[in-house]
Design a protein around this motif. Structure first.
Motif, PDB file in Angstrom:
ATOM      1  N   ARG A  94      -0.933  11.735  13.065  1.00 23.28           N
ATOM      2  CA  ARG A  94      -1.606  10.890  12.057  1.00 23.28           C
ATOM      3  C   ARG A  94      -2.214   9.654  12.714  1.00 23.28           C
ATOM      4  NH1 ARG A  94       0.816   9.895   6.319  1.00 23.28           N
ATOM      5  NH2 ARG A  94      -0.512  11.725   6.045  1.00 23.28           N
ATOM      6  N   MET A  95      -1.452   9.048  13.606  1.00 25.12           N
ATOM      7  CA  MET A  95      -1.944   7.813  14.235  1.00 25.12           C
ATOM      8  C   MET A  95      -3.154   8.103  15.124  1.00 25.12           C
ATOM      9  SD  MET A  95      -1.590   4.631  14.177  1.00 25.12           S
ATOM     10  CE  MET A  95       0.004   4.315  13.418  1.00 25.12           C
ATOM     11  N   ARG A  96      -3.170   9.236  15.821  1.00 25.74           N
ATOM     12  CA  ARG A  96      -4.351   9.583  16.628  1.00 25.74           C
ATOM     13  C   ARG A  96      -5.579   9.743  15.735  1.00 25.74           C
ATOM     14  NH1 ARG A  96      -0.360  13.034  19.121  1.00 25.74           N
ATOM     15  NH2 ARG A  96       0.207  12.211  21.179  1.00 25.74           N
ATOM     16  N   LYS A  97      -5.391  10.333  14.568  1.00 29.79           N
ATOM     17  CA  LYS A  97      -6.496  10.513  13.633  1.00 29.79           C
ATOM     18  C   LYS A  97      -6.997   9.162  13.120  1.00 29.79           C
ATOM     19  CE  LYS A  97      -7.697  13.175   9.488  1.00 29.79           C
ATOM     20  NZ  LYS A  97      -7.185  14.149   8.482  1.00 29.79           N
ATOM     21  N   ILE A  98      -6.056   8.269  12.823  1.00 30.09           N
ATOM     22  CA  ILE A  98      -6.410   6.929  12.334  1.00 30.09           C
ATOM     23  C   ILE A  98      -7.205   6.163  13.384  1.00 30.09           C
ATOM     24  CG2 ILE A  98      -5.448   4.688  11.640  1.00 30.09           C
ATOM     25  CD1 ILE A  98      -5.209   6.900   9.542  1.00 30.09           C
ATOM     26  N   ILE A  99      -6.777   6.268  14.637  1.00 32.50           N
ATOM     27  CA  ILE A  99      -7.471   5.576  15.730  1.00 32.50           C
ATOM     28  C   ILE A  99      -8.902   6.084  15.850  1.00 32.50           C
ATOM     29  CG2 ILE A  99      -7.530   5.337  18.251  1.00 32.50           C
ATOM     30  CD1 ILE A  99      -4.424   5.264  18.136  1.00 32.50           C
ATOM     31  N   ASP A 100      -9.096   7.395  15.769  1.00 31.84           N
ATOM     32  CA  ASP A 100     -10.456   7.974  15.844  1.00 31.84           C
ATOM     33  C   ASP A 100     -11.322   7.429  14.706  1.00 31.84           C
ATOM     34  OD1 ASP A 100      -9.850   9.427  18.081  1.00 31.84           O
ATOM     35  OD2 ASP A 100      -9.391  11.286  16.991  1.00 31.84           O
ATOM     36  N   ILE A 101     -10.761   7.361  13.506  1.00 33.17           N
ATOM     37  CA  ILE A 101     -11.526   6.846  12.358  1.00 33.17           C
ATOM     38  C   ILE A 101     -11.906   5.383  12.585  1.00 33.17           C
ATOM     39  CG2 ILE A 101     -11.391   6.286   9.897  1.00 33.17           C
ATOM     40  CD1 ILE A 101      -9.517   8.714   9.574  1.00 33.17           C
ATOM     41  N   ALA A 102     -10.963   4.613  13.116  1.00 34.19           N
ATOM     42  CA  ALA A 102     -11.235   3.190  13.357  1.00 34.19           C
ATOM     43  C   ALA A 102     -12.335   3.005  14.394  1.00 34.19           C
ATOM     44  CB  ALA A 102      -9.945   2.490  13.807  1.00 34.19           C
ATOM     45  N   ILE A 103     -12.321   3.840  15.424  1.00 35.37           N
ATOM     46  CA  ILE A 103     -13.378   3.758  16.453  1.00 35.37           C
ATOM     47  C   ILE A 103     -14.737   4.102  15.853  1.00 35.37           C
ATOM     48  CG2 ILE A 103     -14.233   4.813  18.583  1.00 35.37           C
ATOM     49  CD1 ILE A 103     -11.273   5.203  19.411  1.00 35.37           C
ATOM     50  N   ASN A 158       0.803  -1.229   0.000  1.00 37.50           N
ATOM     51  CA  ASN A 158       0.000   0.000   0.000  1.00 37.50           C
ATOM     52  C   ASN A 158       0.836   1.278   0.000  1.00 37.50           C
ATOM     53  OD1 ASN A 158      -2.364  -1.493   0.061  1.00 37.50           O
ATOM     54  ND2 ASN A 158      -2.559  -1.399   2.294  1.00 37.50           N
ATOM     55  N   PHE A 159       2.179   1.137   0.121  1.00 42.36           N
ATOM     56  CA  PHE A 159       3.021   2.323   0.212  1.00 42.36           C
ATOM     57  C   PHE A 159       2.810   3.228  -1.010  1.00 42.36           C
ATOM     58  CE2 PHE A 159       6.657   0.440   3.041  1.00 42.36           C
ATOM     59  CZ  PHE A 159       5.741   0.259   4.059  1.00 42.36           C
ATOM     60  N   LYS A 160       2.422   4.462  -0.749  1.00 45.11           N
ATOM     61  CA  LYS A 160       2.274   5.518  -1.767  1.00 45.11           C
ATOM     62  C   LYS A 160       1.229   5.151  -2.836  1.00 45.11           C
ATOM     63  CE  LYS A 160       7.050   6.992  -1.053  1.00 45.11           C
ATOM     64  NZ  LYS A 160       8.371   7.318  -1.635  1.00 45.11           N
ATOM     65  N   LYS A 161       0.365   4.141  -2.551  1.00 46.03           N
ATOM     66  CA  LYS A 161      -0.680   3.761  -3.494  1.00 46.03           C
ATOM     67  C   LYS A 161      -2.078   4.079  -2.971  1.00 46.03           C
ATOM     68  CE  LYS A 161       2.055   0.171  -5.730  1.00 46.03           C
ATOM     69  NZ  LYS A 161       2.262  -1.290  -5.931  1.00 46.03           N
ATOM     70  N   ILE A 162      -2.210   4.235  -1.662  1.00 44.81           N
ATOM     71  CA  ILE A 162      -3.489   4.650  -1.093  1.00 44.81           C
ATOM     72  C   ILE A 162      -3.237   5.850  -0.198  1.00 44.81           C
ATOM     73  CG2 ILE A 162      -4.369   2.280  -1.122  1.00 44.81           C
ATOM     74  CD1 ILE A 162      -4.028   2.260   1.952  1.00 44.81           C
ATOM     75  N   HIS A 163      -4.299   6.631   0.044  1.00 47.49           N
ATOM     76  CA  HIS A 163      -4.146   7.731   1.004  1.00 47.49           C
ATOM     77  C   HIS A 163      -4.108   7.112   2.397  1.00 47.49           C
ATOM     78  CE1 HIS A 163      -4.728  11.294   3.386  1.00 47.49           C
ATOM     79  NE2 HIS A 163      -4.618  12.049   2.293  1.00 47.49           N
ATOM     80  N   PRO A 164      -3.040   7.359   3.160  1.00 44.95           N
ATOM     81  CA  PRO A 164      -2.896   6.667   4.445  1.00 44.95           C
ATOM     82  C   PRO A 164      -3.983   6.968   5.459  1.00 44.95           C
ATOM     83  CG  PRO A 164      -1.249   8.403   4.185  1.00 44.95           C
ATOM     84  CD  PRO A 164      -1.908   8.252   2.861  1.00 44.95           C
ATOM     85  N   GLU A 165      -4.695   8.079   5.294  1.00 43.95           N
ATOM     86  CA  GLU A 165      -5.740   8.419   6.259  1.00 43.95           C
ATOM     87  C   GLU A 165      -7.129   8.081   5.733  1.00 43.95           C
ATOM     88  OE1 GLU A 165      -5.223  12.468   7.435  1.00 43.95           O
ATOM     89  OE2 GLU A 165      -3.165  12.155   8.146  1.00 43.95           O
ATOM     90  N   SER A 166      -7.205   7.374   4.619  1.00 44.29           N
ATOM     91  CA  SER A 166      -8.500   7.015   4.038  1.00 44.29           C
ATOM     92  C   SER A 166      -8.844   5.560   4.368  1.00 44.29           C
ATOM     93  CB  SER A 166      -8.471   7.205   2.512  1.00 44.29           C
ATOM     94  OG  SER A 166      -9.640   6.655   1.935  1.00 44.29           O
TER      95      SER A 166
END
Length: 421
Positions: free
Chosen positions: A134-143, A11-19
């Motif tokens: 970024r990781m805090r944002k990812i965690i919120d999205i996952a929740i 997935n490196f540089k192929k998807i938006h990491p926060e999507s």
């Protein structure tokens, strides 16, 4: 054998990491969906079947580690992701944090389910401040989407993750030191036993794995442990992320199958030596790693070949040095690093690094003696066998391997002194 592969790096540089949408479209969370219907024992059995060993440096079998963590009784357990990537020349975990963060928390979630934990932390080094956010944002999205929190994917399984910031100390990459710092204490290693799996963070049973280790787990539960184990060698299953830096034409992070040679890594993947110079040596595994001369680049990158030649894989870093690099000057920079980073808890490491730095100053200035040469080797062995933790034990790995492979470079400095007398 293909020299690079794309399992955990696909997935490196192929998807938006926060999507999350793009992560799901790329097969994200298929691993968790396949793991949750299994029992804890079945999940651990699959991890053991994959043959994966921890990618943090110790190479302890991951499935066995999970089995031992699951066997510890207790109503409250913790999972920690060690993202304190402080080894000089290592930046492959940064790639995972930056380009595929959902995969890390998916792997942590599967691990928590397997060992019976409901609380998780990602300990990210202070220098990666942007990635902490970024990781805090990812965690919120996952929740928000049912991949973390209560009733994950409609099950009774509950798991939450918090981000914890390191404070810039190299020694906190050692797991017990990392936990001490999380408890608000000085970053210094603990004596073992008790082991972390028994009494880790806040004296609770704790499982600690590295970023790369957790990122492999979703792959195993997506393609199957048997398919993953087809990559690599009999004792080094799967793939490995490596960081190549130094005098190399194409520095960067690459995913390789275990078993290709160091020569293939440097010249086929890395493009060869910059400015068409000759390769002099490699340092494997970061500042705490061995010096490997150009004459040994036929060695395969795998645990069994490295063990045969007394080389540790460490963090996955490969530092390339060309013919212009003086070994003694290089070792002086390594020594300065460890002098700065020693926590000072034990005498061999604290005083050993201090005295070695003084002697290396004499080598660099050209006024070292043959007794200095004998002393640095003796001090190096004392630190290796008598230091309290891995920092002191490995701080002189580069020195001792350089003495073995490049003794003439030390004598040259000493000879210059003789000529001036």
């Amino acid at each position: 054998m293909k020299k690079t592969v794309s399992l955990i790096s696909k997935n490196f540089k192929k998807i938006h990491p926060e999507s999350l949408k793009e992560y799901l479209k790329a097969g994200g969370y298929d691993g968790l969906k396949n793991a949750l219907p299994l029992t804890s024992l079945e999940v651990i059995t699959a991890v053991k079947k994959s043959g994966i060993k921890g990618r943090g440096g110790a190479a302890y079998p991951t499935g066995l580690k999970w089995e031992q963590a699951a066997a510890i009784p207790g109503p409250r357990k913790i999972v920690i992701c060690n993202a304190d990537e402080g080894e000089p020349g290592t930046f492959k975990d940064r790639y995972l944090l930056e380009y595929d963060p959902f995969k890390i928390i998916e792997g942590m979630t599967i691990a928590a389910y397997a060992v019976g934990a409901n609380e998780g932390y990602i300990y990210i080094r202070e220098e990666y401040k942007k990635l902490q956010n970024r990781m805090r944002k990812i965690i919120d999205i996952a929740i928000q989407n049912g991949f973390l929190g209560n009733n994950i994917l409609g099950t009774n399984f509950k798991f939450n993750i918090k981000v914890f910031s390191g404070a810039g100390a190299y020694v906190c990459g050692e797991n017990s030191t990392l936990i001490e710092s999380m408890e608000g204490k000085s970053g210094r290693p603990r004596i073992k036993p008790p082991y972390i799996k028994e009494r880790g963070l806040f004296n609770l049973p704790t499982l600690v794995n590295n970023v790369e280790t957790f990122s492999i787990i979703p792959v195993i539960f997506t393609i199957g442990p048997e398919e993953y184990a087809k990559y690599g060698t009999p004792n080094s299953r799967g793939t490995k992320l490596i960081s190549i830096a130094g005098n190399i034409k194409k520095p960067g992070t690459y995913e390789i199958p275990f078993g290709i040679t160091l020569n293939e890594i440097v010249f086929d993947i890395g493009g060869g030596i910059r400015n068409n110079k000759k390769l002099k040596f490699l340092q494997i595994g970061g500042a705490s790693g061995s010096i490997v001369p150009a004459s040994m680049t036929h060695i395969r990158y795998c645990y069994e070949d490295f063990k045969e030649h007394n080389i540790t894989m460490g963090s996955g870093a490969i530092l390339v040095a060309d013919e212009t690099i003086k070994v003694v000057d290089f070792l002086k920079s390594v020594q300065d690093f460890f002098l700065h980073e020693s926590c000072g808890k034990c005498t061999p490491c604290r005083e050993g690094n201090r005295q070695l730095s003084k002697i290396f100053n004499r080598f660099v200035k050209g006024n070292a003696s043959i007794e200095d040469f004998k002393t640095i080797e003796r001090f190096g062995k004392v630190m290796k066998y008598c230091s309290f933790c891995g920092l002191g034990q490995s701080a002189t790995t580069a020195l001792l391997s350089a003495i073995k492979h490049f003794p003439d470079e030390f004598y040259t400095h000493i000879d210059k002194v003789h000529k001036t007398i």
